[in-house]
Design a protein around this motif. Structure first.
Motif, short mmCIF file in Angstrom:
data_model
loop_
_atom_site.label_atom_id
_atom_site.label_comp_id
_atom_site.label_asym_id
_atom_site.label_seq_id
_atom_site.Cartn_x
_atom_site.Cartn_y
_atom_site.Cartn_z
N GLU A 173 0.81 -1.21 0.00
CA GLU A 173 0.00 0.00 0.00
C GLU A 173 0.85 1.27 0.00
N GLY A 174 2.08 1.14 0.48
CA GLY A 174 2.96 2.31 0.47
C GLY A 174 3.22 2.85 -0.92
N GLN A 175 3.17 1.96 -1.93
CA GLN A 175 3.35 2.40 -3.31
C GLN A 175 2.24 3.38 -3.70
N THR A 176 1.02 3.02 -3.37
CA THR A 176 -0.13 3.88 -3.69
C THR A 176 -0.07 5.18 -2.89
N GLU A 177 0.26 5.08 -1.62
CA GLU A 177 0.33 6.27 -0.77
C GLU A 177 1.41 7.23 -1.27
N ALA A 178 2.55 6.68 -1.68
CA ALA A 178 3.62 7.55 -2.20
C ALA A 178 3.19 8.23 -3.49
N ALA A 179 2.49 7.50 -4.36
CA ALA A 179 2.03 8.08 -5.62
C ALA A 179 1.03 9.21 -5.36
N HIS A 180 0.12 9.00 -4.42
CA HIS A 180 -0.86 10.04 -4.10
C HIS A 180 -0.18 11.25 -3.46
N ALA A 181 0.86 11.02 -2.67
CA ALA A 181 1.59 12.13 -2.06
C ALA A 181 2.29 12.99 -3.12
N LEU A 182 2.64 12.36 -4.25
CA LEU A 182 3.27 13.09 -5.35
C LEU A 182 2.25 13.75 -6.27
N GLY A 183 0.97 13.59 -5.94
CA GLY A 183 -0.08 14.22 -6.74
C GLY A 183 -0.53 13.42 -7.94
N ILE A 184 -0.18 12.15 -8.01
CA ILE A 184 -0.60 11.29 -9.12
C ILE A 184 -2.03 10.84 -8.88
N SER A 185 -2.86 10.91 -9.91
CA SER A 185 -4.26 10.55 -9.77
C SER A 185 -4.42 9.06 -9.47
N ARG A 186 -5.59 8.69 -8.97
CA ARG A 186 -5.86 7.29 -8.64
C ARG A 186 -5.81 6.41 -9.88
N ALA A 187 -6.41 6.89 -10.97
CA ALA A 187 -6.45 6.09 -12.19
C ALA A 187 -5.04 5.86 -12.73
N LYS A 188 -4.22 6.92 -12.74
CA LYS A 188 -2.86 6.79 -13.25
C LYS A 188 -2.01 5.93 -12.31
N THR A 189 -2.25 6.03 -11.02
CA THR A 189 -1.52 5.19 -10.07
C THR A 189 -1.80 3.72 -10.31
N MET A 190 -3.08 3.44 -10.53
CA MET A 190 -3.45 2.05 -10.80
C MET A 190 -2.84 1.55 -12.10
N ARG A 191 -2.87 2.41 -13.14
CA ARG A 191 -2.42 1.99 -14.48
C ARG A 191 -0.91 1.92 -14.59
N ARG A 192 -0.21 2.86 -13.97
CA ARG A 192 1.24 2.98 -14.18
C ARG A 192 2.08 2.39 -13.06
N ILE A 193 1.52 2.22 -11.87
CA ILE A 193 2.32 1.78 -10.73
C ILE A 193 1.85 0.43 -10.17
#
Length: 297
Positions: A173-193
Motif C-alpha cells: 500500500e505504500g506504493q499507492t500512498e507515495a504516488a498520491h503524495a506526489l499528486g498522481i491521480s488514482r487512475a494513473k496510479t493504478m495503471r502505471r504503478i
C-alpha cells in the motif's frame, strides 16, 4: 629449514573420512514402476479395438483444422473479454464506493456460482424471453459465436476479477500512498504503478485460466458453434468412428495447450526478473537437468 606439518597431514591415514555418495535406489525403483505402468497403458490402447489409421487420416483434414482454428478464435476472444471484465470488476470490488463494490461482488457471485454450460444455454435461448433487442431479432443477434463468446467470456470475467484483485492487493500500500503524495491521480496510479507490479501475481493463474478456456470451449458445441469437438462429432456421426475422432480432437487440444503453456512459462519468466535473484530455468535447461536424473550427488 624444515616444513611444519599441517593439521590434515598429522591425521593418520586410517582416520581420514572417506565420503561415499548416497545411492538413491528409491529413484530407480520409482522410475521402473512408472515406466512399467506406462508401457502397460500403451499396450492396452495398442491392442484395443481402435482403428488408428482413421485417427491418422483425419488429423489434418480441413474440417478438423477449421475446428481447431475456431477453438483458438473463441478462446482468445472470450479470454480477452474476460480479462477486460475482470480488471473492471476487480477495481470496482476494491472501490470504497459501496454501490460499485456490491455490484462487482454480485457479478462474481452470480457467474462463479452457476455452471458455464447453463450460462451458454441461457444466452443461446435468450430469444425466448427477449424476442427483440435494440430493434433487431434476438435470433439474428445471438449467433452461435456470440452465444459462445458471451457465455464463456462473462463467466471467465468473474474468475479473472478475483485473480486481478489478489494481484492488486499483493502490491504494498505504500506504493499507492507515495504516488498520491506526489499528486498522481488514482487512475494513473493504478495503471502505471500498481498493475505493472501486480502482473507477477496475475500472470501465472491467468495463463492457467486461458489454458482451461481452451478446453472449456468444447462446451460451445451445445450452441452449435463449429469448434473442435463439434467438428469431430459431425464426422463420427457419419462414419461411426467415435473413439478415433475423439482422439483426433484430443490431439489438437494437446497441441494448442502445449503451445500456450510454453508461452505462459516464458511470460512468467519475464515478470520474475525483478522479484527473484535468479530466473527459473528454461525448458531446455530443465531437460538437461533431468537427463542427469540418475547421477549421484
Amino acid at each position: 629449514m624444515t616444513n611444519t606439518p599441517t593439521g590434515a597431514d598429522q591425521v593418520p591415514a586410517e582416520h581420514v573420512i572417506k565420503a561415499i555418495p548416497v545411492r538413491h535406489y528409491g529413484r530407480w525403483v520409482a522410475a521402473v514402476v512408472v515406466v512399467g505402468l506406462l508401457v502397460a497403458l500403451i499396450a492396452a490402447f495398442a491392442n484395443a479395438k481402435i482403428d488408428w489409421s482413421i485417427t491418422g487420416d483425419y488429423l489434418f483434414t480441413s474440417s478438423m483444422l477449421q475446428g481447431a482454428g475456431n477453438t483458438l478464435l473463441i478462446s482468445v476472444c472470450a479470454m480477452a473479454l474476460g480479462l477486460l471484465l475482470g480488471v473492471v470488476a476487480a477495481v470496482m470490488r476494491l472501490s470504497h464506493n459501496p454501490v460499485t463494490s456490491t455490484v462487482a461482488w454480485g457479478y462474481i457471485w452470480l457467474f462463479r456460482g452457476t455452471p458455464v454450460l447453463v450460462q451458454l444455454l441461457i444466452w443461446w435461448n435468450l430469444a425466448l424471453i427477449f424476442p427483440t433487442m435494440f430493434g433487431v431479432s434476438t435470433n439474428d443477434l445471438i449467433t452461435p459465436f456470440m452465444a459462445a463468446l458471451l457465455g464463456l467470456g462473462i463467466n471467465e470475467g468473474a474468475y479473472m476479477a478475483e485473480i486481478v484483485r489478489a494481484g492488486i492487493q499483493s502490491v504494498d500500500e505504500g506504493q499507492t500512498e507515495a504516488a498520491h503524495a506526489l499528486g498522481i491521480s488514482r487512475a494513473k496510479t493504478m495503471r502505471r504503478i500498481v498493475l505493472p507490479q501486480a502482473m507477477r501475481v496475475i500472470v501465472p493463474p491467468s495463463g492457467n485460466e486461458f489454458i482451461n478456456m481452451l478446453k472449456t470451449s468444447s462446451l460451445a458445441y451445445v450452441v452449435t458453434y463449429p469448434e473442435l469437438l463439434t467438428k469431430a462429432k459431425d464426422v463420427y456421426t457419419g462414419n461411426l468412428a467415435v473413439m478415433e475422432l475423439l482422439f483426433v480432437a484430443c490431439f489438437w487440444y494437446l497441441v494448442l495447450t502445449t503451445i500456450f503453456s510454453v508461452g505462459q512459462y516464458y511470460l512468467e519468466r519475464h515478470y520474475a526478473k525483478g522479484s527473484s535473484r535468479s530466473l527459473p530455468p528454461t525448458p531446455l535447461q530443465k531437460i538437461k537437468k533431468n537427463l542427469s536424473f540418475g547421477r549421484t550427488r
